[in-house]
Design a protein around this motif. Structure first.
Motif, short mmCIF file in Angstrom:
data_model
loop_
_atom_site.label_atom_id
_atom_site.label_comp_id
_atom_site.label_asym_id
_atom_site.label_seq_id
_atom_site.Cartn_x
_atom_site.Cartn_y
_atom_site.Cartn_z
N ARG A 252 0.84 -1.20 0.00
CA ARG A 252 0.00 0.00 0.00
C ARG A 252 0.88 1.26 0.00
O ARG A 252 0.60 2.22 -0.70
CB ARG A 252 -0.92 0.01 1.23
N ILE A 253 1.92 1.23 0.82
CA ILE A 253 2.83 2.39 0.88
C ILE A 253 3.48 2.60 -0.48
O ILE A 253 3.54 3.73 -1.00
CB ILE A 253 3.90 2.17 1.95
N ARG A 254 3.94 1.53 -1.08
CA ARG A 254 4.61 1.62 -2.38
C ARG A 254 3.66 2.15 -3.45
O ARG A 254 4.04 2.99 -4.28
CB ARG A 254 5.15 0.25 -2.77
N ASN A 255 2.41 1.70 -3.41
CA ASN A 255 1.45 2.11 -4.43
C ASN A 255 0.93 3.54 -4.24
O ASN A 255 0.33 4.11 -5.15
CB ASN A 255 0.27 1.14 -4.45
N ALA A 256 1.15 4.10 -3.04
CA ALA A 256 0.68 5.47 -2.77
C ALA A 256 1.77 6.50 -2.95
O ALA A 256 1.54 7.69 -2.75
CB ALA A 256 0.12 5.55 -1.35
N ARG A 257 2.97 6.08 -3.32
CA ARG A 257 4.14 6.96 -3.29
C ARG A 257 3.93 8.26 -4.07
O ARG A 257 4.41 9.32 -3.67
CB ARG A 257 5.37 6.23 -3.81
N GLY A 258 3.20 8.20 -5.18
CA GLY A 258 3.02 9.39 -5.99
C GLY A 258 2.04 10.39 -5.41
O GLY A 258 1.95 11.52 -5.90
N ARG A 259 1.30 10.01 -4.37
CA ARG A 259 0.29 10.89 -3.78
C ARG A 259 0.63 11.32 -2.37
O ARG A 259 -0.18 11.99 -1.71
CB ARG A 259 -1.07 10.18 -3.80
N LEU A 260 1.79 10.92 -1.88
CA LEU A 260 2.15 11.20 -0.49
C LEU A 260 2.66 12.64 -0.33
O LEU A 260 3.35 13.16 -1.21
CB LEU A 260 3.23 10.23 -0.02
N PRO A 261 2.34 13.28 0.81
CA PRO A 261 2.85 14.64 1.06
C PRO A 261 4.34 14.58 1.43
O PRO A 261 4.84 13.52 1.84
CB PRO A 261 2.01 15.11 2.25
N LEU A 269 7.28 6.36 5.87
CA LEU A 269 6.20 5.43 6.19
C LEU A 269 6.72 4.01 6.39
O LEU A 269 6.25 3.28 7.27
CB LEU A 269 5.13 5.45 5.08
N HIS A 270 7.69 3.62 5.59
CA HIS A 270 8.29 2.29 5.78
C HIS A 270 9.02 2.22 7.12
O HIS A 270 9.06 1.16 7.76
CB HIS A 270 9.25 1.98 4.63
N ARG A 271 9.60 3.35 7.54
CA ARG A 271 10.27 3.37 8.83
C ARG A 271 9.29 3.07 9.97
O ARG A 271 9.58 2.28 10.87
CB ARG A 271 10.91 4.74 9.03
N LEU A 272 8.13 3.68 9.90
CA LEU A 272 7.09 3.42 10.90
C LEU A 272 6.61 1.99 10.80
O LEU A 272 6.44 1.30 11.82
CB LEU A 272 5.93 4.40 10.71
N ARG A 273 6.38 1.51 9.60
CA ARG A 273 5.90 0.14 9.42
C ARG A 273 6.87 -0.88 10.01
O ARG A 273 6.46 -1.79 10.75
CB ARG A 273 5.70 -0.14 7.92
N LYS A 274 8.14 -0.74 9.70
CA LYS A 274 9.12 -1.72 10.16
C LYS A 274 9.29 -1.70 11.67
O LYS A 274 9.40 -2.75 12.31
CB LYS A 274 10.47 -1.45 9.47
N LEU A 275 9.29 -0.50 12.24
CA LEU A 275 9.46 -0.40 13.68
C LEU A 275 8.26 -1.00 14.41
O LEU A 275 8.42 -1.73 15.40
CB LEU A 275 9.63 1.07 14.07
N ALA A 276 7.07 -0.73 13.91
CA ALA A 276 5.87 -1.29 14.54
C ALA A 276 5.78 -2.79 14.35
O ALA A 276 5.28 -3.50 15.23
CB ALA A 276 4.62 -0.62 13.95
N ASN A 277 6.26 -3.30 13.22
CA ASN A 277 6.21 -4.74 12.97
C ASN A 277 7.00 -5.54 14.00
O ASN A 277 6.64 -6.67 14.34
CB ASN A 277 6.73 -5.06 11.57
N VAL A 278 8.08 -4.97 14.47
CA VAL A 278 8.86 -5.66 15.50
C VAL A 278 8.00 -5.90 16.74
O VAL A 278 8.06 -6.96 17.36
CB VAL A 278 10.11 -4.83 15.88
#
Length: 317
Positions: A252-261, A269-278
């Motif tokens: 989802r993050i990858r597919n939204a890259r062109g619309r992200l602020p 966003l990947h930083r948040l995802r990876k940290l939370a996944n732990v």
């Protein structure tokens, strides 16, 4: 900040003053200090804007349910622009008016995250220290037994209260200074109307309530719970407001890259995802540096990610 369907008087006044200042200064905050020094009307406008903005900032902390109401996206854009480009120089103009010689016309520099943390920690230490002194004062007075002969239960009440406070700190690890510090560091989120319309604050489960819970969890030291909620909010916002498709959050993050602020780019966003996944998967082998962080570093990282989440929410179209 705003009422459903109608902006508050304070917001309307801020918008009028800020737009007027941008017009008068040709939207050039760097030259504003000298401009105000040579023009009394510009200086007065800056001073008035400082007071209106300060009132809005105070309400952010004291009336968050009001701020959870729908907010005009135009105000969000102006408020963040004011914070990022104008706030420091306008404050300097006000300071030079109140205390001539103290303010500096040098270009303002945004304090680093480390300096902001240290400032918040110092202020929190003073606040927590004041409460400790109040408790010590109560204990001192309770020890003067001869003063309370006509109120025999006073000493007992004070001692029971102090003992309960000490048990709370010992049993839960409650850190009053940390609570004050984290509360000062949490960025306030202005929820755009189009997002608020899909997530009523009265719902048992809503993005707004989850956001408040994430903030509260962080403030009171439940950092892992805060991260898990932040991840959930990010996924919901991407799905519902950025129309991001994908079989999992990474896609989802990858597919939204062109619309992200800008403040919530793909890497952040990947930083948040990876940290939370732990946290969510309890898998040390997937550790993204979390286990190597001390409490202070983790706290600073979460503050950084809260700003990322704020940019994602406020930037939704």
């Amino acid at each position: 900040m705003s009422k459903p369907g109608k902006d508050s008087a304070e917001v309307i006044k801020f918008m009028a003053l800020f737009n007027k200042l941008k017009d008068w200064s040709d939207d050039d905050p760097e030259g504003l200090f000298d401009f105000a020094a040579g023009d009394e009307s510009v200086k007065d406008l800056c001073v008035e804007l400082v007071f209106v903005a300060h009132f809005l900032k105070m309400n952010e902390r004291r009336a968050r349910l009001v701020f959870a109401a729908p907010v005009d996206p135009a105000f969000i854009a102006s408020w963040r622009d004011y914070e990022e480009r104008y706030q420091s120089v306008v404050s300097d103009v006000w300071l030079s008016d109140m205390f001539p010689g103290l303010a500096s016309p040098e270009p303002a520099r945004v304090p680093s995250a480390d300096l902001q943390w240290e400032k918040a920690d110092a202020e929190a230490g003073e606040q927590a220290g004041g409460i400790k002194e109040a408790i010590d004062f109560a204990q001192f007075n309770a020890d003067q037994e001869y003063r309370w002969l006509d109120q025999p239960d006073f000493i007992e009440r004070v001692e029971e209260g102090i003992a309960a406070w000490e048990r709370l700190k010992q049993d839960t690890g409650f850190d009053l200074q940390g609570v004050f510090r984290r509360r000062a560091l949490v960025p306030f989120v202005l929820v755009p109307r189009q997002i608020a319309a899909k997530h009523g604050s009265a719902e048992t489960l809503s993005m707004l309530k989850n956001l408040q819970q994430a903030h509260d969890a962080f403030v009171f030291g439940a950092t892992y719970a805060a991260l898990a909620l932040m991840r959930s909010i990010m996924e919901a916002v991407l799905r519902d407001h950025y129309r991001a498709k994908g079989k999992d959050l990474s896609e989802r993050i990858r597919n939204a890259r062109g619309r992200l602020p800008p403040g919530a780019n793909e890497g952040a966003l990947h930083r948040l995802r990876k940290l939370a996944n732990v946290i969510l998967h309890l898998d040390p082998e997937k550790d993204e540096g979390l286990l190597k962080m001390d409490e202070v570093r983790l706290e600073k990282e979460i503050v950084s990610l809260l700003f990322v989440l704020r940019a994602l929410i406020e930037g939704a179209k």
